[in-house]
Scaffold this motif. Sequence first.
Motif, PDB file in Angstrom:
ATOM      1  N   THR A 140      37.983  49.407  31.755  1.00  0.00           N
ATOM      2  CA  THR A 140      39.150  48.604  32.127  1.00  0.00           C
ATOM      3  C   THR A 140      38.766  47.640  33.239  1.00  0.00           C
ATOM      4  O   THR A 140      38.196  48.062  34.249  1.00  0.00           O
ATOM      5  N   PRO A 141      39.038  46.332  33.077  1.00  0.00           N
ATOM      6  CA  PRO A 141      38.648  45.370  34.111  1.00  0.00           C
ATOM      7  C   PRO A 141      39.296  45.686  35.452  1.00  0.00           C
ATOM      8  O   PRO A 141      40.443  46.127  35.515  1.00  0.00           O
ATOM      9  N   ARG A 142      38.552  45.476  36.525  1.00  0.00           N
ATOM     10  CA  ARG A 142      39.106  45.646  37.860  1.00  0.00           C
ATOM     11  C   ARG A 142      40.163  44.582  38.120  1.00  0.00           C
ATOM     12  O   ARG A 142      40.092  43.472  37.598  1.00  0.00           O
ATOM     13  N   ARG A 143      41.116  44.914  38.981  1.00  0.00           N
ATOM     14  CA  ARG A 143      42.211  43.988  39.266  1.00  0.00           C
ATOM     15  C   ARG A 143      41.710  42.684  39.874  1.00  0.00           C
ATOM     16  O   ARG A 143      42.234  41.614  39.601  1.00  0.00           O
ATOM     17  N   ASN A 144      40.680  42.761  40.708  1.00  0.00           N
ATOM     18  CA  ASN A 144      40.174  41.560  41.380  1.00  0.00           C
ATOM     19  C   ASN A 144      38.905  41.031  40.718  1.00  0.00           C
ATOM     20  O   ASN A 144      38.128  40.295  41.340  1.00  0.00           O
ATOM     21  N   ALA A 145      38.662  41.412  39.468  1.00  0.00           N
ATOM     22  CA  ALA A 145      37.445  40.982  38.776  1.00  0.00           C
ATOM     23  C   ALA A 145      37.448  39.478  38.558  1.00  0.00           C
ATOM     24  O   ALA A 145      38.500  38.849  38.370  1.00  0.00           O
ATOM     25  N   GLU A 146      36.267  38.886  38.587  1.00  0.00           N
ATOM     26  CA  GLU A 146      36.112  37.461  38.308  1.00  0.00           C
ATOM     27  C   GLU A 146      35.649  37.209  36.883  1.00  0.00           C
ATOM     28  O   GLU A 146      35.790  36.104  36.366  1.00  0.00           O
ATOM     29  N   ARG A 147      35.082  38.251  36.240  1.00  0.00           N
ATOM     30  CA  ARG A 147      34.621  38.138  34.865  1.00  0.00           C
ATOM     31  C   ARG A 147      35.030  39.395  34.108  1.00  0.00           C
ATOM     32  O   ARG A 147      35.317  40.437  34.713  1.00  0.00           O
ATOM     33  N   ILE A 148      35.068  39.290  32.798  1.00  0.00           N
ATOM     34  CA  ILE A 148      35.265  40.463  31.950  1.00  0.00           C
ATOM     35  C   ILE A 148      34.042  40.627  31.067  1.00  0.00           C
ATOM     36  O   ILE A 148      33.331  39.654  30.779  1.00  0.00           O
ATOM     37  N   SER A 149      33.796  41.851  30.625  1.00  0.00           N
ATOM     38  CA  SER A 149      32.642  42.147  29.788  1.00  0.00           C
ATOM     39  C   SER A 149      33.082  42.911  28.547  1.00  0.00           C
ATOM     40  O   SER A 149      34.099  43.596  28.548  1.00  0.00           O
ATOM     41  N   GLY A 150      32.260  42.792  27.510  1.00  0.00           N
ATOM     42  CA  GLY A 150      32.497  43.533  26.279  1.00  0.00           C
ATOM     43  C   GLY A 150      31.379  43.265  25.313  1.00  0.00           C
ATOM     44  O   GLY A 150      30.967  42.109  25.134  1.00  0.00           O
ATOM     45  N   GLY A 151      30.831  44.309  24.698  1.00  0.00           N
ATOM     46  CA  GLY A 151      29.789  44.117  23.705  1.00  0.00           C
ATOM     47  C   GLY A 151      28.558  43.402  24.216  1.00  0.00           C
ATOM     48  O   GLY A 151      27.952  42.613  23.490  1.00  0.00           O
ATOM     49  N   ALA A 152      28.198  43.602  25.480  1.00  0.00           N
ATOM     50  CA  ALA A 152      27.012  43.001  26.108  1.00  0.00           C
ATOM     51  C   ALA A 152      27.178  41.514  26.389  1.00  0.00           C
ATOM     52  O   ALA A 152      26.200  40.823  26.702  1.00  0.00           O
ATOM     53  N   LEU A 153      28.405  40.992  26.296  1.00  0.00           N
ATOM     54  CA  LEU A 153      28.691  39.620  26.697  1.00  0.00           C
ATOM     55  C   LEU A 153      29.707  39.637  27.839  1.00  0.00           C
ATOM     56  O   LEU A 153      30.449  40.611  28.012  1.00  0.00           O
ATOM     57  N   SER A 154      29.762  38.544  28.593  1.00  0.00           N
ATOM     58  CA  SER A 154      30.786  38.424  29.634  1.00  0.00           C
ATOM     59  C   SER A 154      31.203  36.969  29.757  1.00  0.00           C
ATOM     60  O   SER A 154      30.437  36.048  29.452  1.00  0.00           O
ATOM     61  N   ILE A 155      32.473  36.782  30.182  1.00  0.00           N
ATOM     62  CA  ILE A 155      33.011  35.439  30.422  1.00  0.00           C
ATOM     63  C   ILE A 155      33.837  35.467  31.700  1.00  0.00           C
ATOM     64  O   ILE A 155      34.355  36.510  32.097  1.00  0.00           O
TER      65      ILE A 155
END
Length: 385
Positions: free
Chosen positions: A212-227
Motif C-alpha cells: 500500500t503506498p505511503r501517504r506522503n509517497a512521491e512515487r508508486i510502484s508495481g510490477g517492477a515499474l514506478s511512476i
Amino acid sequence: MTQAGWYPDPAGQPQTYRFWDGAAWSQETTSDPYAPPPPPRAAPPPPAAPRPPASSPSQQPPTVVAGGAGAPPSSYGQVPTPGYGAGTPPAPGGYGQQPPYGGGFPPAPPTGGSGGSAKTVLLVVAAVLVLILLSAGGFFGVRALTGDDDDGDNEAGDSTSATDSATDETESSDPTEESTATDGTEGTEGSTGTTAPPSTQCTGGIPEPSVTPRRNAERISGGALSIPIPAGFKPEVLFAPAFAWADDFTPLVRTVEENPEAQTSWFSIFGVGGLRKANGFDDPATAAEVVMTCMIESPDQYSDVSGRTEVSSGEITVDGTDAYQLTVEIRVDNADLETEGDIAQVIVVDMGDPDMFGLYISQVPIGDQELLDLQASMVDRILVD
C-alpha cells in the motif's frame, strides 16, 4: 403523576441528570442516572397564606411536550426508567428501553445541546463509507453504468475499426485476428469489432497491489515499474481489481466528472503493475494489444463503447529498457456524462524477467489538454525498479 427519579436535566446540560421527586426538581444534579436519590429537603416553614390548589403549576409537573424542557417524560427511550433499587440495573431482557451498549452513560436527550453528537459522528462515518463505495462503484461500472453496447451499434463507421496503416505494419502480431488461446479455446468477437481475448488473459491476474503506498509517497510502484504521483492524483487501491489481467497493479486516480443524480463518474487513471507471461502474453506487442482489448471489453472499465481508433503504436524504450506502446481513442455514448471517452495508452516493458512483463496504463479524457500533456510526459518518467 410522573414517577420520581433521575431524568435529563431540563436546563439542557449534556449528560447531566436532575431528580424529580414527584412534585419538584432537586437542586442536586448527577452524571449517573443510577445514583441514589438526593436527601429529602428540609420542610419549609408554614406558609403565611393558604397553599395553592393541587393543580397549581408549582405543585404539578408541567405538561410534557415532545422535545421540550418541562417535566420528565413518562418513558424516555434512551434513559432507564427509575423505580428499581438505586444503582441496581434491571435484569437482562427485562427492560425494553435499556440502551444497546454496555457501560457508560446513556446518551443525553436530543434537545440537550450536544446529546446528538454521537449519532452525528456515526452518520458522518456512514456517509464517508457510502461515498467511498459509490466512488469505487462508479468506476466499477465506469465509465458509464448503463450496460453493454449492442453489436449492431458498431457494425459501421471507420471509428469502429482497430486497423489502420500503423497496425498493418504489425499485422503478424495483431491478436485482433481470429486466433486460438493457449488453453485451446477460441476468442470471441468483441463489441468493437475485435476478437476478445480468452478469459485466462483478461481475468488471470492478481491485481491487488502488494504494497500500500505511503501517504506522503512521491512515487508508486508495481510490477517492477514506478511512476511519480502527479498533482491532483492519489493512489486508490480500491480501483485495482478492475485491472483483472494485471498483477500487483497500483492505480493513481483523479475524478474528472461526476453526475450525482445518475450516480455516474468518470476518472483519469495512471497505473503500473506486472503482466504474467504464463497467462498467454508472449511478446510486448501482442500483450499490449490484448490488454487494450481486455480493457475495452471489461464491464468494470467501459460500457456504451461506440468506437475504437488507434492513435499510435510501436517499439519504444522505457528507462533504457525495450518496450512496446499502444495508444487508442476509446469513444463512448453516455447521455449521463459530457465526457466523450478516453485516450488510453498501454505500455508493456520487457525487463528480461522470465515470468513477468512490466505494465503501464494511462487513461485520460478525450479533449482534456492538461491531462493529455501529462500523459505524453509521463512515459519519460517511468522507471524500471
